[in-house]
Design an enzyme around this catalytic site. Structure first.
Site, PDB file in Angstrom:
ATOM      1  N   HIS A   1       0.792  -1.410   0.064  1.00  0.00           N
ATOM      2  CA  HIS A   1      -0.074  -0.104  -0.173  1.00  0.00           C
ATOM      3  C   HIS A   1       0.762   1.265   0.152  1.00  0.00           C
ATOM      4  CE1 HIS A   1      -3.347  -2.939   1.282  1.00  0.00           C
ATOM      5  NE2 HIS A   1      -3.829  -2.036   0.802  1.00  0.00           N
ATOM      6  N   GLY A   2       2.230   1.196   0.468  1.00  0.00           N
ATOM      7  CA  GLY A   2       2.958   2.441   0.534  1.00  0.00           C
ATOM      8  C   GLY A   2       4.133   2.023   0.834  1.00  0.00           C
TER       9      GLY A   2
END
Length: 489
Positions: free
Chosen positions: A342-343
């Site tokens: 996600h990041g």
């Protein structure tokens, strides 16, 4: 380009008209339609920055060449070469993702690198949707290597002019604009068999209308309006640490509802748009806030990503086939990597780690009680399990919204600040704009537990009235246009 923009409305209208033009029913109908959709996808992706198309082209051509080589060696029975090309292709896909998404993150942890190098790596722009089209490429490579789409691939990627057509069709699979930027993650074995000429008369208009109206309603009316309040959670950490719990709590619950409405709405729009062009996408959300456990939550939330992590990471790691201890390690590792997907920030790694620990704890408890995780719980246990799951998941959403862990810490410091003032706008926003998400899940509960009653409610007249109300609300009271949350991933 955003689905909720006038530019996209124009692009969609032009693409739809050309896609189903009278000559699309001829002998070259498939080639025409795939080319039109491919061109529209390039415009859609490159609208804000056309330079990004070059990176997309590199991914597409590279994966096409690797797929062709794997198919040729697969047909020839040379499994050693199949494995070599598979490892190479997967490694190159991951390298592409690593350079653009994780290089700066890793460089920041290496003290021996010069500051100028670290700054240069951290300044590399993150191409929109790179995680999604990289995962599509990896799933295609692995599915072909496993022989799950060999027949379709062999037909697409033989030598000569058919190879060029095969590259075109692979590009269409990777770039098809409804799922290009934020999914759902569609596997090659799901998509390739569908590539064929489509007819206007075969469009499932009922599904298209349902998905588009509900999707845009969740995004434009619910998510965008909620975000006008939940963005207050990103103010300075000093202000959060002195805020009232009656200000902080409604905003957190509002964000929990907002992120579902935002991403669930996007997925419904993508499914509806794909159906307009004759393609079926897998369902991506199944009333996730009805889950009575974290395990069930991940079977209902972003189901295409959960299935991808299971099929291409958890099972290859050994799944639950190599002993209880290894199972817990695999659960933790998959969720940790899923968080980093996600990041490239520690807050996402912590979010994934905490979900992994909760999954492992649930498995440990159910095993000790001698009950299967899939066994249906009693009504009372299901009720309290749903309360626990919703609150646990909502609490962990903090890491998605907060800029850093200092803001997360400041959020909890606000509870001890002594401030007990009540703020009206966050409460109103939660109750007014959050109610549709609650009603949507109530409808899901009826479908699952009272299907007869739900069937009686699902009458065309009543459904038409509900759709008309949704259209009215998103037309007269849209939130300020915002990008989709998952575009950043």
């Amino acid at each position: 380009m955003l689905f909720n923009s006038w530019e996209f409305a124009v692009l969609l209208a032009v693409t739809f008209a050309l896609y189903y033009a009278p000559w699309s029913a001829g002998r070259h109908g498939k080639a025409w339609q795939v080319t039109v959709a491919l061109a529209a996808s390039v415009v859609f992706y490159g609208w804000e920055d056309f330079r990004l198309v070059a990176l997309l082209a590199v991914s597409c051509v590279g994966n096409s060449i690797a797929t062709a080589r794997i198919i040729l060696h697969k047909v020839a029975g040379d499994e050693a070469r199949v494995k070599q090309w598979t490892r190479l292709a997967v490694a190159l896909n991951l390298a592409l993702l690593a350079v653009f998404k994780y290089a700066g993150f890793v460089a920041g942890m290496l003290p021996f690198l010069p500051e100028t190098w670290v700054k240069s790596l951290q300044d590399i722009p993150l191409p929109i949707g790179i995680s999604f089209y990289t995962f599509h490429g990896i799933s295609m490579i692995v599915d072909v290597a496993r022989g799950e789409v060999t027949r379709e691939g062999d037909a697409m990627l033989t030598r000569g002019t058919r190879f060029a057509k095969g590259v075109r069709d692979i590009g269409f699979y990777l770039l098809f604009f409804p799922q290009l930027v934020a999914g759902p993650i569609v596997k090659a074995k799901q998509f390739w068999p569908q590539i064929a000429a489509k007819r206007f008369a075969e469009i499932p208009w009922q599904q298209v209308i349902r998905c588009l109206i509900l999707g845009y309603f969740l995004k434009v009316f619910v998510a965008d309006n909620l975000s006008e309040q939940t963005v207050l959670l990103t103010i300075g950490s000093g202000q959060l640490s002195t805020a009232s719990p009656f200000f902080l709590i409604p905003l957190l619950y509002g964000y929990g509802l907002q992120i579902f409405a935002d991403f669930g709405g996007y997925s419904l729009i993508a499914i509806g748009l794909a159906a307009m062009f004759g393609y079926r996408f897998p369902e991506n959300f199944n009333f996730p806030y009805l889950s009575s456990s974290i395990t069930e939550f991940w079977r209902r939330w972003h189901m295409s990503l959960s299935a991808w992590l299971r099929d291409y990471l958890y099972i290859p790691l050994g799944g639950n086939r190599k002993g209880e201890g290894r199972t817990y390690v695999n659960l933790f590792l998959v969720m940790f990597l899923g968080g980093l997907w996600h990041g490239a920030e520690w807050k996402f790694a912590i979010w994934g780690t905490l979900h992994g620990l909760l999954l492992a704890a649930e498995r440990f408890i159910t095993r000790r009680r001698g009950k299967l995780a899939d066994a249906p719980p009693s009504a009372l246990r299901s009720f309290f399990g749903t309360l626990y799951t919703f609150h646990a998941v909502t609490l962990l959403w903090l890491t998605f919204l907060m800029p850093d862990m200092a803001h997360v810490r400041a959020y909890f410091e606000g509870f001890a600040s002594g401030n007990r003032s009540v703020s009206g706008p966050p409460l109103f926003s939660l109750l007014f704009y959050g109610t549709p998400v609650v009603l949507y899940h109530a409808w899901g509960w009826l479908r699952e537990h009272r299907p007869g009653f739900a069937g009686r409610l699902a009458r065309p007249g009543l459904e038409g009235c509900v759709h008309a109300l949704m259209l009215f609300l998103l037309t007269v009271n849209p939130g300020a246009p915002r990008g989709f949350i998952y575009f950043q991933f």
